[in-house]
Design a protein around this motif. Sequence first.
Motif, PDB file in Angstrom:
ATOM      1  N   THR A  78       5.177   5.205   6.454  1.00 37.68           N
ATOM      2  CA  THR A  78       5.201   5.051   5.008  1.00 37.68           C
ATOM      3  C   THR A  78       4.477   6.194   4.311  1.00 37.68           C
ATOM      4  O   THR A  78       3.642   6.884   4.895  1.00 37.68           O
ATOM      5  CB  THR A  78       4.522   3.735   4.588  1.00 37.68           C
ATOM      6  OG1 THR A  78       3.100   3.858   4.738  1.00 37.68           O
ATOM      7  CG2 THR A  78       5.015   2.565   5.415  1.00 37.68           C
ATOM      8  N   GLU A 115       0.812  -1.217   0.000  1.00 36.89           N
ATOM      9  CA  GLU A 115       0.000   0.000   0.000  1.00 36.89           C
ATOM     10  C   GLU A 115       0.848   1.270   0.000  1.00 36.89           C
ATOM     11  O   GLU A 115       0.291   2.371   0.057  1.00 36.89           O
ATOM     12  CB  GLU A 115      -0.929   0.005   1.222  1.00 36.89           C
ATOM     13  CG  GLU A 115      -2.051  -1.006   1.141  1.00 36.89           C
ATOM     14  CD  GLU A 115      -3.004  -0.705   0.004  1.00 36.89           C
ATOM     15  OE1 GLU A 115      -3.539   0.422  -0.040  1.00 36.89           O
ATOM     16  OE2 GLU A 115      -3.208  -1.589  -0.854  1.00 36.89           O
ATOM     17  N   SER A 116       2.156   1.132  -0.074  1.00 34.70           N
ATOM     18  CA  SER A 116       3.058   2.268   0.077  1.00 34.70           C
ATOM     19  C   SER A 116       3.914   2.459  -1.166  1.00 34.70           C
ATOM     20  O   SER A 116       4.185   1.512  -1.899  1.00 34.70           O
ATOM     21  CB  SER A 116       3.972   2.060   1.290  1.00 34.70           C
ATOM     22  OG  SER A 116       3.217   1.807   2.460  1.00 34.70           O
ATOM     23  N   ALA A 158       0.836   2.632   6.669  1.00 35.27           N
ATOM     24  CA  ALA A 158       0.030   2.976   5.493  1.00 35.27           C
ATOM     25  C   ALA A 158      -1.431   3.220   5.845  1.00 35.27           C
ATOM     26  O   ALA A 158      -2.316   3.108   4.990  1.00 35.27           O
ATOM     27  CB  ALA A 158       0.142   1.890   4.420  1.00 35.27           C
ATOM     28  N   LEU A 168      -8.064  -1.210   4.554  1.00 32.43           N
ATOM     29  CA  LEU A 168      -7.096  -0.332   3.912  1.00 32.43           C
ATOM     30  C   LEU A 168      -7.700   1.055   3.719  1.00 32.43           C
ATOM     31  O   LEU A 168      -8.923   1.208   3.680  1.00 32.43           O
ATOM     32  CB  LEU A 168      -6.676  -0.901   2.557  1.00 32.43           C
ATOM     33  CG  LEU A 168      -6.356  -2.403   2.501  1.00 32.43           C
ATOM     34  CD1 LEU A 168      -5.950  -2.793   1.086  1.00 32.43           C
ATOM     35  CD2 LEU A 168      -5.276  -2.767   3.507  1.00 32.43           C
ATOM     36  N   SER A 211      -8.152   3.918  -2.019  1.00 33.10           N
ATOM     37  CA  SER A 211      -7.000   3.958  -2.922  1.00 33.10           C
ATOM     38  C   SER A 211      -6.745   5.363  -3.452  1.00 33.10           C
ATOM     39  O   SER A 211      -5.599   5.724  -3.733  1.00 33.10           O
ATOM     40  CB  SER A 211      -7.203   2.983  -4.085  1.00 33.10           C
ATOM     41  OG  SER A 211      -8.395   3.288  -4.780  1.00 33.10           O
ATOM     42  N   THR A 239       1.781   6.721   1.480  1.00 31.26           N
ATOM     43  CA  THR A 239       0.775   5.976   0.739  1.00 31.26           C
ATOM     44  C   THR A 239       0.843   6.332  -0.744  1.00 31.26           C
ATOM     45  O   THR A 239       1.519   7.277  -1.148  1.00 31.26           O
ATOM     46  CB  THR A 239      -0.635   6.281   1.257  1.00 31.26           C
ATOM     47  OG1 THR A 239      -0.972   7.640   0.932  1.00 31.26           O
ATOM     48  CG2 THR A 239      -0.732   6.081   2.760  1.00 31.26           C
ATOM     49  N   GLN A 240       0.100   5.605  -1.533  1.00 35.02           N
ATOM     50  CA  GLN A 240       0.119   5.820  -2.978  1.00 35.02           C
ATOM     51  C   GLN A 240      -0.493   7.147  -3.387  1.00 35.02           C
ATOM     52  O   GLN A 240      -0.307   7.587  -4.520  1.00 35.02           O
ATOM     53  CB  GLN A 240      -0.580   4.656  -3.672  1.00 35.02           C
ATOM     54  CG  GLN A 240       0.136   3.333  -3.444  1.00 35.02           C
ATOM     55  CD  GLN A 240      -0.537   2.150  -4.092  1.00 35.02           C
ATOM     56  OE1 GLN A 240      -1.371   2.316  -4.978  1.00 35.02           O
ATOM     57  NE2 GLN A 240      -0.183   0.954  -3.666  1.00 35.02           N
TER      58      GLN A 240
END
Length: 250
Positions: free
Chosen positions: A99, A86-87, A110, A124, A127, A101-102
């Motif tokens: 971390t 997730e990172s 994350a 999670l 996104s 995140t995206q």
Amino acid sequence: MNVFAVPDLPEIRPGDDIGALIRERVDVQPNDVVCIASTIVSKAEGRTMDLDSVVAGDRAVEIATRLARLTDDEKDPRFAQVVLDESVDLVMDAPFLLTETQFGHITVNAGIDRSNVPDADLLLLPSDPNTSAVSLHESLGAPVIVTDTCGRPFRFGQRGVAIGWAGMPASRDWRGEYDRNGHELEVTVESVVDELAATANLVSGEGDGGTPVIVIRDFEFGEHEGSDNLFREYESDFIRQALQEWEFEQ
């Protein structure tokens, strides 16, 4: 300003229409700011995971082994693997995982949650929280902030922060305005979405409160320039640069 929770929301399941559920319970006004916990956004978007489906790689096993040794607490390498997946960057790998995140948010693990997840091991973060916020903004006809709870460097405790927003700027830009003594402000940019997220968190609370959506009514942005910069870029983030040069020693 009036701040109140949307009452009687059900447990959110994948595919649920959060905007419709809110509109059924509150007459949302165009100038309201609707703060929505990322947990229910993630649930609606199916962002759950069971550890049984995860295969830990060598790096995750190494991280979990080291953290277990440092903390005297068993660590699951599968969880470390999900954090890595997730990172986009591992800022710190000890004594905990910090971390990026995206979508640019820097947080512990994350932002993966284990609480209030009745049907899975892990929850999670969305996104792309900004895209989620845009969809909810269009559904509700009011500004939306997707919130999370996050720790703070140099201070103890957590507070609400924004990880996505739509329908309003992220910040008030005070640069070029003047104080009462006529001094021109040169650096002040006020992170309004973070302040509103923290305000919402005072009402929503933590734990088993069950009120993940907060409406902030009669907030006025004022006659200021707006900015959508929220996550500091690496080149100007000197603390992050220093952390990556630092190594934890027990």
